[in-house]
Design a protein around this motif. Structure first.
Motif, PDB file in Angstrom:
ATOM      1  N   GLU A   1      14.660 -19.208  11.957  1.00 13.81           N
ATOM      2  CA  GLU A   1      13.604 -18.805  11.020  1.00 13.81           C
ATOM      3  C   GLU A   1      13.034 -17.457  11.414  1.00 13.81           C
ATOM      4  O   GLU A   1      12.751 -17.204  12.580  1.00 13.81           O
ATOM      5  CB  GLU A   1      12.479 -19.828  10.989  1.00 13.81           C
ATOM      6  CG  GLU A   1      11.362 -19.440  10.030  1.00 13.81           C
ATOM      7  CD  GLU A   1      10.272 -20.491   9.930  1.00 13.81           C
ATOM      8  OE1 GLU A   1       9.112 -20.098   9.747  1.00 13.81           O
ATOM      9  OE2 GLU A   1      10.571 -21.689  10.052  1.00 13.81           O
ATOM     10  N   LEU A   2      12.869 -16.617  10.417  1.00 13.71           N
ATOM     11  CA  LEU A   2      12.201 -15.331  10.566  1.00 13.71           C
ATOM     12  C   LEU A   2      10.994 -15.365   9.637  1.00 13.71           C
ATOM     13  O   LEU A   2      11.133 -15.699   8.463  1.00 13.71           O
ATOM     14  CB  LEU A   2      13.151 -14.202  10.158  1.00 13.71           C
ATOM     15  CG  LEU A   2      12.596 -12.791  10.227  1.00 13.71           C
ATOM     16  CD1 LEU A   2      13.721 -11.834  10.562  1.00 13.71           C
ATOM     17  CD2 LEU A   2      11.933 -12.379   8.952  1.00 13.71           C
ATOM     18  N   SER A   3       9.827 -15.060  10.163  1.00 12.40           N
ATOM     19  CA  SER A   3       8.617 -15.060   9.356  1.00 12.40           C
ATOM     20  C   SER A   3       7.851 -13.767   9.624  1.00 12.40           C
ATOM     21  O   SER A   3       7.430 -13.517  10.753  1.00 12.40           O
ATOM     22  CB  SER A   3       7.754 -16.277   9.713  1.00 12.40           C
ATOM     23  OG  SER A   3       6.574 -16.278   8.939  1.00 12.40           O
ATOM     24  N   ALA A   4       7.710 -12.937   8.591  1.00 13.25           N
ATOM     25  CA  ALA A   4       7.030 -11.648   8.732  1.00 13.25           C
ATOM     26  C   ALA A   4       5.858 -11.575   7.765  1.00 13.25           C
ATOM     27  O   ALA A   4       5.904 -12.157   6.680  1.00 13.25           O
ATOM     28  CB  ALA A   4       7.999 -10.506   8.449  1.00 13.25           C
ATOM     29  N   THR A   5       4.834 -10.853   8.166  1.00 11.95           N
ATOM     30  CA  THR A   5       3.676 -10.620   7.304  1.00 11.95           C
ATOM     31  C   THR A   5       3.430  -9.126   7.211  1.00 11.95           C
ATOM     32  O   THR A   5       3.405  -8.430   8.223  1.00 11.95           O
ATOM     33  CB  THR A   5       2.417 -11.314   7.863  1.00 11.95           C
ATOM     34  OG1 THR A   5       2.676 -12.719   7.960  1.00 11.95           O
ATOM     35  CG2 THR A   5       1.220 -11.095   6.959  1.00 11.95           C
ATOM     36  N   LEU A   6       3.260  -8.654   5.984  1.00  8.41           N
ATOM     37  CA  LEU A   6       2.926  -7.254   5.718  1.00  8.41           C
ATOM     38  C   LEU A   6       1.541  -7.217   5.078  1.00  8.41           C
ATOM     39  O   LEU A   6       1.316  -7.869   4.069  1.00  8.41           O
ATOM     40  CB  LEU A   6       3.955  -6.632   4.770  1.00  8.41           C
ATOM     41  CG  LEU A   6       5.320  -6.456   5.381  1.00  8.41           C
ATOM     42  CD1 LEU A   6       6.404  -6.567   4.337  1.00  8.41           C
ATOM     43  CD2 LEU A   6       5.384  -5.116   6.070  1.00  8.41           C
TER      44      LEU A   6
ATOM     45  N   PRO B   1       0.757  -1.250   0.000  1.00 10.41           N
ATOM     46  CA  PRO B   1       0.000   0.000   0.000  1.00 10.41           C
ATOM     47  C   PRO B   1       0.790   1.304   0.000  1.00 10.41           C
ATOM     48  O   PRO B   1       0.209   2.362   0.191  1.00 10.41           O
ATOM     49  CB  PRO B   1      -0.852  -0.101   1.265  1.00 10.41           C
ATOM     50  CG  PRO B   1      -0.088  -0.975   2.163  1.00 10.41           C
ATOM     51  CD  PRO B   1       0.608  -1.959   1.265  1.00 10.41           C
ATOM     52  N   GLY B   2       2.061   1.279  -0.213  1.00 10.38           N
ATOM     53  CA  GLY B   2       2.794   2.540  -0.275  1.00 10.38           C
ATOM     54  C   GLY B   2       4.260   2.383   0.054  1.00 10.38           C
ATOM     55  O   GLY B   2       4.747   1.305   0.381  1.00 10.38           O
TER      56      GLY B   2
ATOM     57  N   GLU C   1       9.387  -3.166  15.556  1.00  7.72           N
ATOM     58  CA  GLU C   1       8.775  -1.837  15.633  1.00  7.72           C
ATOM     59  C   GLU C   1       8.357  -1.339  14.254  1.00  7.72           C
ATOM     60  O   GLU C   1       7.270  -0.800  14.084  1.00  7.72           O
ATOM     61  CB  GLU C   1       9.745  -0.851  16.285  1.00  7.72           C
ATOM     62  CG  GLU C   1       9.965  -1.134  17.755  1.00  7.72           C
ATOM     63  CD  GLU C   1      11.073  -0.301  18.375  1.00  7.72           C
ATOM     64  OE1 GLU C   1      11.672   0.555  17.672  1.00  7.72           O
ATOM     65  OE2 GLU C   1      11.352  -0.512  19.571  1.00  7.72           O
ATOM     66  N   ARG C   2       9.217  -1.518  13.269  1.00  4.93           N
ATOM     67  CA  ARG C   2       8.911  -1.087  11.902  1.00  4.93           C
ATOM     68  C   ARG C   2       7.675  -1.820  11.371  1.00  4.93           C
ATOM     69  O   ARG C   2       6.789  -1.216  10.778  1.00  4.93           O
ATOM     70  CB  ARG C   2      10.117  -1.349  11.007  1.00  4.93           C
ATOM     71  CG  ARG C   2       9.996  -0.782   9.618  1.00  4.93           C
ATOM     72  CD  ARG C   2      11.225  -1.133   8.798  1.00  4.93           C
ATOM     73  NE  ARG C   2      12.414  -0.441   9.210  1.00  4.93           N
ATOM     74  CZ  ARG C   2      12.818   0.736   8.748  1.00  4.93           C
ATOM     75  NH1 ARG C   2      12.087   1.366   7.854  1.00  4.93           N
ATOM     76  NH2 ARG C   2      13.931   1.282   9.169  1.00  4.93           N
TER      77      ARG C   2
ATOM     78  N   ASP D   1       6.562  -0.769   1.457  1.00  2.00           N
ATOM     79  CA  ASP D   1       7.612  -1.279   0.566  1.00  2.00           C
ATOM     80  C   ASP D   1       8.970  -1.242   1.262  1.00  2.00           C
ATOM     81  O   ASP D   1       9.728  -2.217   1.218  1.00  2.00           O
ATOM     82  CB  ASP D   1       7.702  -0.436  -0.710  1.00  2.00           C
ATOM     83  CG  ASP D   1       6.595  -0.707  -1.704  1.00  2.00           C
ATOM     84  OD1 ASP D   1       5.920  -1.749  -1.595  1.00  2.00           O
ATOM     85  OD2 ASP D   1       6.416   0.130  -2.604  1.00  2.00           O
ATOM     86  N   LEU D   2       9.279  -0.117   1.894  1.00  2.00           N
ATOM     87  CA  LEU D   2      10.555   0.021   2.589  1.00  2.00           C
ATOM     88  C   LEU D   2      10.648  -0.957   3.755  1.00  2.00           C
ATOM     89  O   LEU D   2      11.710  -1.532   4.010  1.00  2.00           O
ATOM     90  CB  LEU D   2      10.750   1.455   3.088  1.00  2.00           C
ATOM     91  CG  LEU D   2      12.067   1.729   3.815  1.00  2.00           C
ATOM     92  CD1 LEU D   2      13.274   1.429   2.929  1.00  2.00           C
ATOM     93  CD2 LEU D   2      12.104   3.172   4.306  1.00  2.00           C
ATOM     94  N   THR D   3       9.544  -1.182   4.446  1.00  2.00           N
ATOM     95  CA  THR D   3       9.541  -2.144   5.553  1.00  2.00           C
ATOM     96  C   THR D   3       9.863  -3.542   5.038  1.00  2.00           C
ATOM     97  O   THR D   3      10.671  -4.260   5.638  1.00  2.00           O
ATOM     98  CB  THR D   3       8.197  -2.119   6.288  1.00  2.00           C
ATOM     99  OG1 THR D   3       7.997  -0.814   6.841  1.00  2.00           O
ATOM    100  CG2 THR D   3       8.148  -3.158   7.402  1.00  2.00           C
ATOM    101  N   ALA D   4       9.268  -3.938   3.917  1.00  2.00           N
ATOM    102  CA  ALA D   4       9.570  -5.250   3.332  1.00  2.00           C
ATOM    103  C   ALA D   4      11.057  -5.352   3.000  1.00  2.00           C
ATOM    104  O   ALA D   4      11.708  -6.352   3.325  1.00  2.00           O
ATOM    105  CB  ALA D   4       8.722  -5.481   2.086  1.00  2.00           C
TER     106      ALA D   4
END
Length: 113
Positions: free
Chosen positions: A96-101, A11-12, A76-77, A16-19
């Motif tokens: 393992e690192l698993s993130a969801t945006l 969404p912006g 935090e980001r 994008d920068l967080t990913a």
């Protein structure tokens, strides 16, 4: 790198920068902490609820379960854009690192003209 699902735009710029930063920090941690012979796998999965980023390595998991400055900053980001992260050792060996945006960020200002 592996990928699955139909690519969707985030969404912006903030999301994008967080990913980008999640991937950057995750791969940096593999280099710094997993050992010289470790291999890493990066997966991007576009699912109905959001973009899922997974980084797995087969190196030595950190000795403590405490998050360092980089992982704390990542949490935090992600929280600022409505994302989540799970971090930990894998059964046997590795990390393992698993993130969801989310595709729709809750923290970005809505346009009300």
């Amino acid at each position: 790198m592996n990928g699955s699902g139909a690519h969707r735009a985030l969404p912006g710029a903030a999301v994008d920068l967080t990913a980008y930063r999640v991937i950057q920090e995750g791969l940096t941690n593999v280099i710094k902490h997993a050992g010289a012979t470790a291999a890493a796998d990066l997966t991007l999965a576009w699912r109905p609820d959001g973009l899922h980023i997974t980084i797995e390595d087969d190196g030595a998991a950190p000795a403590t379960g405490e998050a360092g400055v980089g992982l704390t900053g990542m949490r935090e980001r992600l929280r600022m854009v409505g994302g989540t992260v799970a971090i930990g050792g894998r059964p046997g060996a590795g990390f393992e690192l698993s993130a969801t945006l989310p595709y729709e960020s809750r923290s970005l200002p809505s346009s009300s003209s």
